[in-house]
Design an enzyme around this catalytic site. Structure first.
Site, PDB file in Angstrom:
ATOM      1  N   ASP A 113     -10.188  -4.772  -4.048  1.00  0.00           N
ATOM      2  CA  ASP A 113      -9.591  -3.803  -3.130  1.00  0.00           C
ATOM      3  C   ASP A 113     -10.383  -2.485  -3.136  1.00  0.00           C
ATOM      4  OD1 ASP A 113      -7.946  -2.011  -1.729  1.00  0.00           O
ATOM      5  OD2 ASP A 113      -6.112  -2.960  -2.457  1.00  0.00           O
ATOM      6  N   SER A 122       0.826  -1.205   0.000  1.00  0.00           N
ATOM      7  CA  SER A 122       0.000   0.000   0.000  1.00  0.00           C
ATOM      8  C   SER A 122       0.864   1.262   0.000  1.00  0.00           C
ATOM      9  CB  SER A 122      -0.969  -0.055   1.194  1.00  0.00           C
ATOM     10  OG  SER A 122      -1.987   0.910   1.078  1.00  0.00           O
ATOM     11  N   HIS A 165      -8.160  -5.313   0.496  1.00  0.00           N
ATOM     12  CA  HIS A 165      -6.871  -4.666   0.762  1.00  0.00           C
ATOM     13  C   HIS A 165      -6.145  -5.458   1.849  1.00  0.00           C
ATOM     14  CE1 HIS A 165      -4.238  -1.274   0.178  1.00  0.00           C
ATOM     15  NE2 HIS A 165      -4.222  -0.975   1.457  1.00  0.00           N
TER      16      HIS A 165
END
Length: 220
Positions: A167, A117, A198
């Site tokens: 996600d 991320s 995610h």
């Protein structure tokens, strides 16, 4: 400047390679610590894992709340405005960790940079521009936050990109954009998707372990 605080996991034998793995927004170096045994790396490939902690800074989209972050998140839209100076500062901090590994006897081409991320956005910036040859770049559920000039020494850098198809935080479209940018640079990223949000999943972790082994095992 002082080095980032890190969690380090040493192999049973003296390390011959290193993986520097960056966590996501609001997490810490402990976030990915449990995956090391799940990677199932070969016993004859002793790898040191380094999980740095991001500094605590105010994050705009969270009302200015102070939390671990590699840079400020100014907006959540898909074409987000980016804290460019923050990204670059964090990439510089990871450069310092790479240099420490070299000083400890790990050649640069035995060092993999990884990130999830927000940490992945920094990993892109750090690894692609790095002036010394690296072993690989691993990015998970992330995006390329700002343009980066690929260094000649990493023109053939092995790259693995993975993303969850569901996600809601970093849409897969952003992962695909990063892959397209890598291809425009002349790289050949290994792009893999998983039916998840995610997060990470065991199938992904096992495939990452195989990829790390391929990057770091000496040629037969």
């Amino acid at each position: 400047m002082a080095l980032l605080e890190c969690i380090e996991i040493e192999p049973a034998q003296p390390a011959v390679a290193s993986v520097i793995w960056l966590h996501g927004l609001g997490a810490s170096g402990h976030d990915f610590e449990p995956i090391v045994p799940e990677l199932q790396l070969p016993a004859d490939l002793p790898v040191r894992f380094i999980f740095p902690h991001a500094p605590n800074i105010p994050v705009t989209v969270n009302g200015g709340m102070v939390m671990p972050a590699w840079y400020d998140i100014l907006a959540m839209d898909i074409d987000r405005k980016v804290d460019e100076s923050g990204v670059l500062a964090s990439a510089d901090a990871i450069d310092d960790l790479i240099e420490r590994e070299i000083q400890r006897g790990i050649p640069s081409n035995r060092i993999i940079i990884a990130g999830f991320s927000q940490g992945g956005a920094v990993a892109y910036q750090c690894a692609l521009r790095h002036p010394k040859p690296l072993a690989g770049l691993l990015t998970l559920s992330t995006y390329m936050a700002i343009p980066v000039a690929l260094s000649e020494t990493n023109a053939h850098l092995p790259v693995m990109v993975s993303h969850g198809t569901m996600d809601p935080v970093v849409p897969e479209q952003l992962g695909q954009r990063a892959v397209a940018s890598l291809q425009q640079m002349g790289l050949s990223p290994d792009y893999r998707t998983y039916p998840m949000e995610h997060m990470v999943c065991l199938e992904q972790i096992r495939e990452i372990g195989k990829w790390i082994s391929e990057c770091l095992m000496p040629d037969a």
